[in-house]
Write a protein that holds these residues in place. Structure first.
Motif, short mmCIF file in Angstrom:
data_model
loop_
_atom_site.label_atom_id
_atom_site.label_comp_id
_atom_site.label_asym_id
_atom_site.label_seq_id
_atom_site.Cartn_x
_atom_site.Cartn_y
_atom_site.Cartn_z
N ALA A 280 0.84 -1.19 0.00
CA ALA A 280 0.00 0.00 0.00
C ALA A 280 0.88 1.25 0.00
O ALA A 280 2.00 1.23 0.49
N THR A 281 0.36 2.31 -0.56
CA THR A 281 1.01 3.62 -0.47
C THR A 281 0.09 4.54 0.31
O THR A 281 -1.13 4.45 0.21
N ALA A 282 0.70 5.43 1.09
CA ALA A 282 -0.10 6.26 1.98
C ALA A 282 0.62 7.57 2.29
O ALA A 282 1.85 7.66 2.18
N ALA A 283 -0.15 8.55 2.67
CA ALA A 283 0.38 9.84 3.12
C ALA A 283 -0.63 10.47 4.06
O ALA A 283 -1.79 10.05 4.12
N SER A 284 -0.18 11.48 4.77
CA SER A 284 -1.11 12.17 5.67
C SER A 284 -2.07 13.03 4.84
O SER A 284 -1.72 13.52 3.76
N PRO A 285 -3.28 13.21 5.32
CA PRO A 285 -4.22 14.08 4.61
C PRO A 285 -3.65 15.49 4.41
O PRO A 285 -3.89 16.11 3.35
N ALA A 286 -2.89 15.99 5.39
CA ALA A 286 -2.32 17.33 5.26
C ALA A 286 -1.33 17.40 4.10
O ALA A 286 -1.32 18.38 3.34
N TYR A 287 -0.50 16.37 3.96
CA TYR A 287 0.46 16.36 2.84
C TYR A 287 -0.28 16.35 1.51
O TYR A 287 0.07 17.10 0.58
N LEU A 288 -1.30 15.52 1.39
CA LEU A 288 -2.03 15.41 0.13
C LEU A 288 -2.82 16.69 -0.17
O LEU A 288 -2.98 17.06 -1.34
N ASP B 283 6.28 7.12 10.68
CA ASP B 283 6.12 8.32 11.51
C ASP B 283 6.31 9.59 10.69
O ASP B 283 5.60 10.58 10.89
N ALA B 284 7.28 9.55 9.75
CA ALA B 284 7.51 10.72 8.91
C ALA B 284 6.31 10.97 8.00
O ALA B 284 5.93 12.13 7.76
N ALA B 285 5.72 9.89 7.49
CA ALA B 285 4.54 10.06 6.65
C ALA B 285 3.39 10.66 7.45
O ALA B 285 2.68 11.56 6.96
N ILE B 286 3.20 10.19 8.67
CA ILE B 286 2.14 10.73 9.52
C ILE B 286 2.37 12.21 9.79
O ILE B 286 1.42 13.01 9.85
N ALA B 287 3.64 12.60 9.91
CA ALA B 287 3.97 14.00 10.18
C ALA B 287 3.86 14.88 8.94
O ALA B 287 4.03 16.10 9.05
N GLY B 288 3.58 14.27 7.78
CA GLY B 288 3.39 15.07 6.57
C GLY B 288 4.62 15.24 5.72
O GLY B 288 4.66 16.10 4.84
N ASP C 42 -1.30 -4.38 5.66
CA ASP C 42 -1.64 -4.74 7.04
C ASP C 42 -0.86 -3.91 8.05
O ASP C 42 -1.33 -3.65 9.16
N TRP C 43 0.35 -3.50 7.68
CA TRP C 43 1.17 -2.66 8.56
C TRP C 43 0.53 -1.28 8.69
O TRP C 43 0.52 -0.68 9.77
N LEU C 44 -0.01 -0.77 7.58
CA LEU C 44 -0.55 0.58 7.57
C LEU C 44 -2.03 0.64 7.97
O LEU C 44 -2.54 1.73 8.24
N PRO D 68 -3.88 0.08 10.65
CA PRO D 68 -4.31 0.83 11.85
C PRO D 68 -4.28 2.34 11.64
O PRO D 68 -5.11 3.07 12.21
N TYR D 69 -3.35 2.81 10.82
CA TYR D 69 -3.24 4.25 10.58
C TYR D 69 -4.32 4.73 9.61
O TYR D 69 -4.77 5.88 9.68
N PHE D 70 -4.75 3.84 8.70
CA PHE D 70 -5.90 4.18 7.86
C PHE D 70 -7.16 4.27 8.71
O PHE D 70 -7.97 5.18 8.55
N ASP D 71 -7.30 3.30 9.62
CA ASP D 71 -8.51 3.26 10.44
C ASP D 71 -8.61 4.48 11.35
O ASP D 71 -9.71 4.98 11.62
N SER D 72 -7.45 4.96 11.83
CA SER D 72 -7.47 6.13 12.73
C SER D 72 -7.55 7.44 11.96
O SER D 72 -7.84 8.48 12.54
N GLY D 73 -7.26 7.40 10.66
CA GLY D 73 -7.35 8.60 9.83
C GLY D 73 -6.08 9.42 9.74
O GLY D 73 -6.06 10.44 9.05
N VAL D 74 -5.00 9.00 10.41
CA VAL D 74 -3.77 9.79 10.36
C VAL D 74 -3.03 9.58 9.03
O VAL D 74 -2.19 10.40 8.65
N LEU D 75 -3.35 8.49 8.34
CA LEU D 75 -2.83 8.27 6.99
C LEU D 75 -4.00 8.00 6.05
O LEU D 75 -5.01 7.43 6.44
N GLU D 76 -3.81 8.41 4.80
CA GLU D 76 -4.84 8.25 3.78
C GLU D 76 -4.28 7.35 2.67
O GLU D 76 -3.14 7.54 2.22
N PRO D 77 -5.06 6.37 2.21
CA PRO D 77 -4.59 5.53 1.11
C PRO D 77 -4.31 6.36 -0.15
O PRO D 77 -5.04 7.30 -0.46
N VAL D 78 -3.26 6.00 -0.85
CA VAL D 78 -2.87 6.66 -2.09
C VAL D 78 -2.80 5.61 -3.20
O VAL D 78 -2.18 4.56 -3.02
N LEU D 79 -3.48 5.87 -4.32
CA LEU D 79 -3.44 4.97 -5.48
C LEU D 79 -3.94 3.56 -5.13
O LEU D 79 -3.42 2.56 -5.65
#
Length: 302
Positions: free
Chosen positions: A167-175, A235-240, A249-251, A253-264
């Motif tokens: 999976a690829t992911a980033a914080s909503p703020a970064y996106l 952690d860096a991705a979560i920080a933007g 599966d690693w990511l 929990p962070y999708f579920d909490s909303g601190v990371l957003e799925p990308v592509l």
């Protein structure tokens, strides 16, 4: 020439642990006893086997050669003696597994607690390592790897999920600041957080959709050693800081909490799950046999 088997075992323990204190801790002996055994072996053979400094212990060329020949032989001897263990009602002994960090994090937590509860006389030791290793030479009974990294003479048993995705992911703020990629090639214009294997290789990011496979080699401000430093990239991705690529599966929990957003997400590539592997040319120790039977039984449960 008659050589004491205990001296040979002492040499192997020290060479593997790269130190007398660590070898003593792992073997349950004393550092001074191991030192004396190695010194006695070197005197008998008439050649130095270990280069000793105040910081490390490293096998000499002669030591490396002896270690390469001894490790499989001692493993076979231990396995032969362990045949007696199979006659016990409850298998006992140690089981050493060599696994990548992803397996230690995503696969073993669903297996280990129940296995140890079922076999209280077995001591499980897990060594995490990202590179493919000779499990016997490394002093391990078995390993966990993915099928593209298994050798032909190994027996492989499925363990854990049979399919996974990257999976690829980033914080909503970064996106929000940089835009949301619509195609994998759009990542070439983004800050991407990369991972490098201990070998120095930095795998490209691979995507697939409707039979089309796209590989990209993006750049970014952070490169981490895959395995132990992977959480730093998360952690860096979560920080933007940028976009991270990792096991879904690693990511999750962070999708579920909303601190990371799925990308592509439509492009996330699916691949087969991991395998427990072990050499097919040796007797299987009772603790390993118990582990194999345990994961097979778990796979057959609804």
């Amino acid at each position: 020439m008659k050589t004491d088997l205990g001296d040979l075992n002492a040499f192997v323990a020290v060479a593997r642990a790269k130190g007398f204190r660590d070898a003593a801790r792992l073997s349950g002996g004393s550092a001074s006893g191991l030192s004396e055994a190695v010194r006695r072996l070197e005197t008998q053979l008439g050649v130095r086997l270990l280069n000793r400094t105040t910081r490390s212990v490293v096998p000499t060329e002669a030591g490396e050669g002896l270690l390469a020949r001894l490790s499989p032989a001692l493993a076979e001897m231990e396995a032969a003696l362990d045949v007696v263990n199979s006659f016990r009602d409850n298998p006992a002994g140690s089981l050493r597994l060599n696994v990548p960090v992803s397996a230690a994090r995503l696969v073993l937590p669903d297996v280990v607690p129940a296995f140890l509860a079922a076999y209280p006389d077995i001591v499980l030791e897990v060594i995490t390592e990202e590179s493919f290793v000779d499990v016997i030479a490394a002093g391990c009974d078995a390993g966990i790897r993915y099928d593209e990294r298994l050798e032909q003479d190994m027996i492989a048993v499925p363990i854990g999920p049979r399919f996974q995705r990257f999976a690829t992911a980033a914080s909503p703020a970064y996106l929000d600041r940089h835009g949301r990629p619509e195609h994998p090639r759009d990542l070439l214009g983004h800050s991407c957080l990369r991972g490098r294997f201990s070998s120095g290789a930095m795998p490209p990011w691979e995507f697939e959709r409707d039979g089309e496979v796209v590989r990209v080699d993006p750049t970014g401000p952070l490169i981490v050693r895959l395995g132990g430093s992977t959480d730093l990239a998360v952690d860096a991705a979560i920080a933007g800081t940028g976009i991270v690529s990792l096991f879904e599966d690693w990511l999750r929990p962070y999708f579920d909490s909303g601190v990371l957003e799925p990308v592509l997400e439509p492009w996330w590539q699916r691949f087969s799950g991991p395998f427990l592997y072990y050499p097919g040319r040796r007797l299987v120790p009772a603790p390993l046999r118990a582990f194999i039977d345990f994961i097979k039984a778990a796979a057959n449960q609804p």
